[in-house]
Design an enzyme around this catalytic site. Sequence first.
Site, PDB file in Angstrom:
ATOM      1  N   LYS A   1      37.683  42.514  31.945  1.00 40.49           N
ATOM      2  CA  LYS A   1      37.040  41.195  32.363  1.00 40.49           C
ATOM      3  C   LYS A   1      35.362  41.145  32.174  1.00 40.49           C
ATOM      4  CE  LYS A   1      40.230  40.231  36.217  1.00 40.49           C
ATOM      5  NZ  LYS A   1      40.144  39.656  37.734  1.00 40.49           N
TER       6      LYS A   1
ATOM      7  N   ASP B   1      39.201  33.021  38.198  1.00 43.64           N
ATOM      8  CA  ASP B   1      39.324  33.898  39.736  1.00 43.64           C
ATOM      9  C   ASP B   1      38.632  33.023  40.639  1.00 43.64           C
ATOM     10  OD1 ASP B   1      40.849  36.133  38.623  1.00 43.64           O
ATOM     11  OD2 ASP B   1      39.346  37.113  37.795  1.00 43.64           O
TER      12      ASP B   1
END
Length: 295
Positions: free
Chosen positions: A75, A111
Amino acid sequence: MLDILPVTGTTKIVGVFGHPVSHTLSPLMQNRAFAAMQLPYVYVPWHVLPEDLPAAVAAVRALHLAGVNVTLPHKAAVGAFLDEITPEARLFGSVNTIKNDDGRLIGYNTDAPGFLRSLQEQAAFVPAGRRLVFLGAGGSTKPLVMQMLLAGAREISVANRTYAKAAALCRELTALGLPAAIQPLPLDLDSAAFGSAVAKADALINTTSAGMYPQHREPPIVPAAFLHPSLLVCDIVYIPRRTSLLAAAEEAGCHTLAGYGMLAYQGALSIEIWTGQKPPLQLMLDTLEDAIAVV
Ligand code: ATR
């Protein structure tokens, strides 16, 4: 339940890059959503080693994939290979969704907004003006804690086993210049500062991996004696659904929020980015709940 549409020459391919990736629940959840939406998409897992990440991103272009999710450990690194990153994803230092816009790869973070929506919609919790204690200072923590600051949290404590990591993250948070009190803490049950931060808090959010299967039988990272009924206790660990921390929180009379909610909302936001359509969130939550129930 509707079946996935037949795969044809015009099927759009999306999926997830991860290492490891074999335990991911996203293909199950996302394919069920695409089937219910009757959209011609297929979602597949790809095992991508860190050294192969540039080649994997190049394949998104070469294979005309519609987009991908990116999970651990990619990420933070993947942004360097994209054409554009949203301001939020840049701020968070974390991209978990890529959209292929006619060969131009755009990185998003779903997220943190997924966590915010899970908090608001599943726990009816609004962070503005609230005091929050985060457990952990790893890669998963920063996007969530920054999102809470952007949503107007008044006080943020970051408690970590390795104090120096909490201190470094809090320096970054303070540099944002937002009107909030920010303090690092040792994640130490004997520390008066930790106990008093939890006693004053409105929400406690576990972003560590403590309690995750197969360590699910370990005692809770914070025991019930520290918790109080006006505290919302959230865990981003979602296997098992009811972690030892959430069990301790229930014992203490707290409201709780299980981690699979964030997983469903981040996935729903990714589908919205790729297709421009709202997916069936309740179906995605139910799919995850059923899949997790076996642990
Ligand atoms: P990620 O990037 O996935 O968040 P990470 O950077 O390894 O992974 O961070 C994991 C977090 O969980 C860290 O905050 C870690 O604490 P340390 O910084 O002290 O290592 C925390 N963590 C993991 N297991 C833990 C445990 N059993 N008790 C307390 N904290 C734990």
